[in-house]
Design an enzyme around this catalytic site. Structure first.
Site, PDB file in Angstrom:
ATOM      1  N   GLY A   1       8.240 -55.776  13.530  1.00 48.73           N
ATOM      2  CA  GLY A   1       9.464 -56.155  14.228  1.00 48.73           C
ATOM      3  C   GLY A   1       9.289 -56.144  15.737  1.00 48.73           C
ATOM      4  O   GLY A   1       8.214 -55.845  16.262  1.00 48.73           O
ATOM      5  N   MET A   2      10.373 -56.452  16.432  1.00 52.35           N
ATOM      6  CA  MET A   2      10.341 -56.562  17.888  1.00 52.35           C
ATOM      7  C   MET A   2       9.946 -55.243  18.548  1.00 52.35           C
ATOM      8  O   MET A   2       9.047 -55.203  19.400  1.00 52.35           O
ATOM      9  CB  MET A   2      11.714 -57.030  18.392  1.00 52.35           C
ATOM     10  N   LEU A   3      10.594 -54.162  18.161  1.00 50.04           N
ATOM     11  CA  LEU A   3      10.248 -52.856  18.715  1.00 50.04           C
ATOM     12  C   LEU A   3       8.930 -52.354  18.148  1.00 50.04           C
ATOM     13  O   LEU A   3       8.091 -51.827  18.883  1.00 50.04           O
ATOM     14  CB  LEU A   3      11.363 -51.844  18.426  1.00 50.04           C
TER      15      LEU A   3
ATOM     16  N   TYR B   1      27.716 -51.148   9.273  1.00 53.12           N
ATOM     17  CA  TYR B   1      26.404 -50.896   9.854  1.00 53.12           C
ATOM     18  C   TYR B   1      26.358 -49.525  10.517  1.00 53.12           C
ATOM     19  O   TYR B   1      25.433 -48.730  10.290  1.00 53.12           O
ATOM     20  CB  TYR B   1      26.063 -51.996  10.863  1.00 53.12           C
TER      21      TYR B   1
ATOM     22  N   LYS C   1      24.042 -46.187   9.567  1.00 55.94           N
ATOM     23  CA  LYS C   1      23.120 -45.588  10.535  1.00 55.94           C
ATOM     24  C   LYS C   1      23.483 -44.130  10.819  1.00 55.94           C
ATOM     25  O   LYS C   1      22.597 -43.280  11.002  1.00 55.94           O
ATOM     26  CB  LYS C   1      23.105 -46.401  11.829  1.00 55.94           C
TER      27      LYS C   1
ATOM     28  N   ASP D   1       7.736 -49.578   1.004  1.00 56.41           N
ATOM     29  CA  ASP D   1       9.167 -49.746   0.721  1.00 56.41           C
ATOM     30  C   ASP D   1       9.828 -48.387   0.907  1.00 56.41           C
ATOM     31  O   ASP D   1       9.735 -47.515   0.048  1.00 56.41           O
ATOM     32  CB  ASP D   1       9.367 -50.251  -0.712  1.00 56.41           C
TER      33      ASP D   1
ATOM     34  N   ALA E   1      14.920 -51.014   9.590  1.00 52.22           N
ATOM     35  CA  ALA E   1      16.374 -50.888   9.476  1.00 52.22           C
ATOM     36  C   ALA E   1      16.977 -52.168   8.935  1.00 52.22           C
ATOM     37  O   ALA E   1      16.397 -53.251   9.067  1.00 52.22           O
ATOM     38  CB  ALA E   1      16.994 -50.556  10.834  1.00 52.22           C
ATOM     39  N   TYR E   2      18.128 -52.024   8.324  1.00 53.20           N
ATOM     40  CA  TYR E   2      18.975 -53.161   7.964  1.00 53.20           C
ATOM     41  C   TYR E   2      19.878 -53.382   9.169  1.00 53.20           C
ATOM     42  O   TYR E   2      20.754 -52.569   9.457  1.00 53.20           O
ATOM     43  CB  TYR E   2      19.786 -52.816   6.716  1.00 53.20           C
ATOM     44  N   THR E   3      19.661 -54.484   9.914  1.00 57.15           N
ATOM     45  CA  THR E   3      20.351 -54.677  11.188  1.00 57.15           C
ATOM     46  C   THR E   3      21.301 -55.874  11.209  1.00 57.15           C
ATOM     47  O   THR E   3      21.828 -56.215  12.263  1.00 57.15           O
ATOM     48  CB  THR E   3      19.332 -54.853  12.331  1.00 57.15           C
TER      49      THR E   3
END
Length: 283
Positions: free
Chosen positions: A10-12, A123, A127, A36, A58-60
């Site tokens: 991912g981006m991060l 969301y 979190k 997973d 994460a589910y973002t």
């Protein structure tokens, strides 16, 4: 020190792996193809032989989470629980990335690390549950809340605004949502510094200093592109019909960083000016 980055593509995650390699650490980069986190067996089989695990997965999908809260909970809460239990067993420190969405955005002063979570949407609820799962299942953890992330290695607000500016004569952007635009490269650097400083277990805020709104941030983006910032027009969040509520105030305080002797990320505009060329290279 041997690190595992979970969600490394991912981006991060991409910036974090690069920063760790640059700092001379041994890095194991895994993504959903290799691990997973929602499956305890997968976690127990894959996570081992490391000193630090950073959970960036994460589910973002904020809006979709309103209809798929169970799916979001599985990734954002059950997954961190599995990782926390595994880290406790192998003696690894867990760094878990969380979000400003654990707060409802009704404050007018920066949210502090010890402030009570009060999420307004699905969301944020998932979190917040993930934070609880980490704290409940290991004593050796660093929870890093962040917000308004942008970076070179994924879709993000600056790239979206840049692309829209090529198609449209003007851009309508909200003025009534305030936060701290944060470069993933800066957050990656902060994560490394937190672990290297051996900070006490707890919650830390990983956002740029200062504050702005989406409108002013977009003006800064246009300026970086050499465009007239006057093409950005003011509007309010009420003009957009979005399923999930957005925090109107997402400014996070950095008291715990200062108390731990770790320097917060610099001012959002200064950091954007440093990031702009890299982030906007391929929008």
């Amino acid at each position: 020190m041997r690190w595992m980055v979970v969600g490394a593509k991912g981006m991060l995650g991409t910036d974090l792996v690069s920063k760790l390699v640059e700092a001379g650490h041994d890095v194991l980069a895994v993504d959903k193809d290799e691990l997973d986190i929602t499956n305890e067996g997968s976690v127990n089989h894959t996570v081992g032989g490391v000193d630090v695990v950073v959970n960036v997965a994460a589910y973002t999908a904020v809006d979709r989470a309103e209809e798929e809260e169970a799916a979001a909970f599985l990734v954002n809460a059950v997954g961190p629980q599995h990782l926390a239990r595994r880290c406790r067993k192998i003696g690894a420190r867990l760094v878990h990335i969380s979000t400003d969405y654990v707060f409802n955005g009704s404050s007018s002063s920066p949210y502090q690390e010890n402030g009570a979570a009060s999420p307004a949407g699905a969301y944020g609820r998932t979190k917040a549950a993930g934070e609880w799962a980490v704290r409940a299942n290991t004593d050796d953890y660093v929870i890093v809340r962040t917000a308004w992330l942008y970076g070179a290695h994924g879709s993000c607000f600056p790239k979206t605004m840049a692309a829209l500016s090529e198609k449209n004569g003007t851009l309508s952007v909200v003025t009534d949502e305030v936060g701290q635009p944060t470069w993933t490269a800066d957050l990656a650097d902060l994560i490394v510094r937190l672990v290297e400083a051996e900070v006490p277990s707890g919650i830390y805020h990983g956002t740029s200093s200062g504050r702005t709104n989406w409108y002013s941030f977009t003006q800064a983006i246009m300026t970086s592109l050499g465009k007239d910032p006057a093409i950005v027009k003011e509007t309010t969040a009420a003009a957009f019909n979005r399923p999930a509520p957005r925090p109107s105030f997402s400014v996070l305080g950095h008291n715990q960083l200062v108390a731990a002797g770790v320097k917060p990320i610099g001012n959002w505009l200064e950091r954007w000016n440093a990031a702009a060329e890299t982030v906007l290279a391929d929008y």
